[in-house]
Design a protein around this motif. Structure first.
Motif: not given
Length: 228
Positions: A40-49, A58-69
Motif C-alpha cells: 500500500m505504502v510503496e505502490y498504491l501511494c506512489q505514482s507509476h509511469p 490509488c488516489p485514496y489510500t494515502s488519506h485512508a492510511i493517515a486516518l487509520r481507516s
C-alpha cells in the motif's frame, strides 16, 4: 487503539486495523500484514509511469492510511472454497458500517479487505466478486478483486494491470463519483450510482439518463472497482 473485537457471525472473520500503531508493532501476529502494508505504502501511494494519469496509483489510500481507516481480515489456508469466501464477504458486508471511522467525512475513506494469502487459484475470488457486486452497489459500496497476475485493465491505460496485487483479496469501500465506468454495464448499477451522486435529478430523468449511459452488451467486461 480500538479494543472492541468485531467478529463475523457466519465465518468468524475478524478484521484488524492495518495501520494502528499497536498492530504495527505486532507483525508476528500475522506474517502477511507487513507485506500488505508495504504494498500500500510503496505502490498504491506512489505514482507509476504506466498509470496513464498523474498522481498516486490509488488516489485514496494515502488519506485512508493517515486516518487509520483501513481494515483487513487474513484468512489462511488453501482449502477455502467459494461458499466460504461468500460467507466471509457477507460478514464483512454486515461489519463494514460498524468499523471505525463511522462518521463522515472520514468514514468515506474507509475500506476493509479479506486477504487469502495461501490461495493460488483465483477463479472463486472473481466469481464471488461478480455474483455479490449488485448487493454492494445497492448500499453505495464497491467490491473489488485483487490478486497476483490479475489482468483487469486500468481506466486510463488498458495495458496497465490495475488490480494486480501481491496477495489475493477482496476489498470493500464506499462508492466514489469516479466509479462510473465500473457501473455502466448494467441499468440497476447506474440507477444506484445516479441516486447517490445526482439526488436532485428527478427520478424519471435519472431513469432516462441510465438508459442512455449504459454500455452496450458487446462492451469490455466489468473492470473491477478500484477507480484506477
Amino acid at each position: 487503539m480500538n479494543t472492541d473485537r468485531i467478529v463475523g457471525t457466519r465465518s468468524g472473520v475478524e478484521p484488524v486495523n492495518l495501520f494502528d500503531l499497536d498492530v504495527a508493532a505486532g507483525n508476528g501476529l500475522q506474517p502477511h500484514l507487513a507485506e500488505l502494508r508495504r504494498w500500500m505504502v510503496e505502490y498504491l501511494c506512489q505514482s507509476h509511469p504506466d498509470l496513464g494519469r498523474p498522481g498516486h496509483v490509488c488516489p485514496y489510500t494515502s488519506h485512508a492510511i493517515a486516518l487509520r481507516s483501513l481494515w483487513a481480515a487474513f484468512i489462511p489456508g488453501r482449502d477455502i472454497d467459494r461458499s466460504r469466501i461468500t460467507a466471509m464477504v457477507a460478514d464483512l458486508y454486515d461489519l463494514f458500517p460498524t468499523l471505525p471511522p463511522r462518521t463522515e467525512p472520514d468514514s468515506k475513506l474507509k475500506a476493509v479487505i479479506a486477504v487469502f494469502p495461501d490461495l493460488t487459484e483465483y477463479t472463486d475470488i472473481d466469481t464471488v466478486q461478480h455474483d455479490q457486486k449488485t448487493k454492494f452497489v445497492e448500499q453505495g459500496l464497491m467490491l473489488g478483486q485483487f490478486y497476483p497476475g490479475c489482468t483487469v485493465p486500468g481506466l486510463h491505460n488498458p495495458f496497465f494491470p490495475a488490480l494486480d496485487a501481491p496477495l489475493p483479496m477482496l476489498a470493500i469501500r464506499y462508492m466514489a463519483p469516479t466509479d462510473f465506468p465500473f457501473l455502466s454495464s448494467r441499468h440497476e448499477w447506474m440507477n444506484f450510482y445516479l441516486k447517490i451522486f445526482a439526488p436532485a435529478i428527478p427520478k424519471f430523468i435519472a431513469t432516462a439518463m441510465s438508459d442512455r449511459l449504459v454500455v452496450t452488451p458487446d462492451a469490455p467486461p466489468d473492470l473491477g472497482s478500484d477507480g484506477r
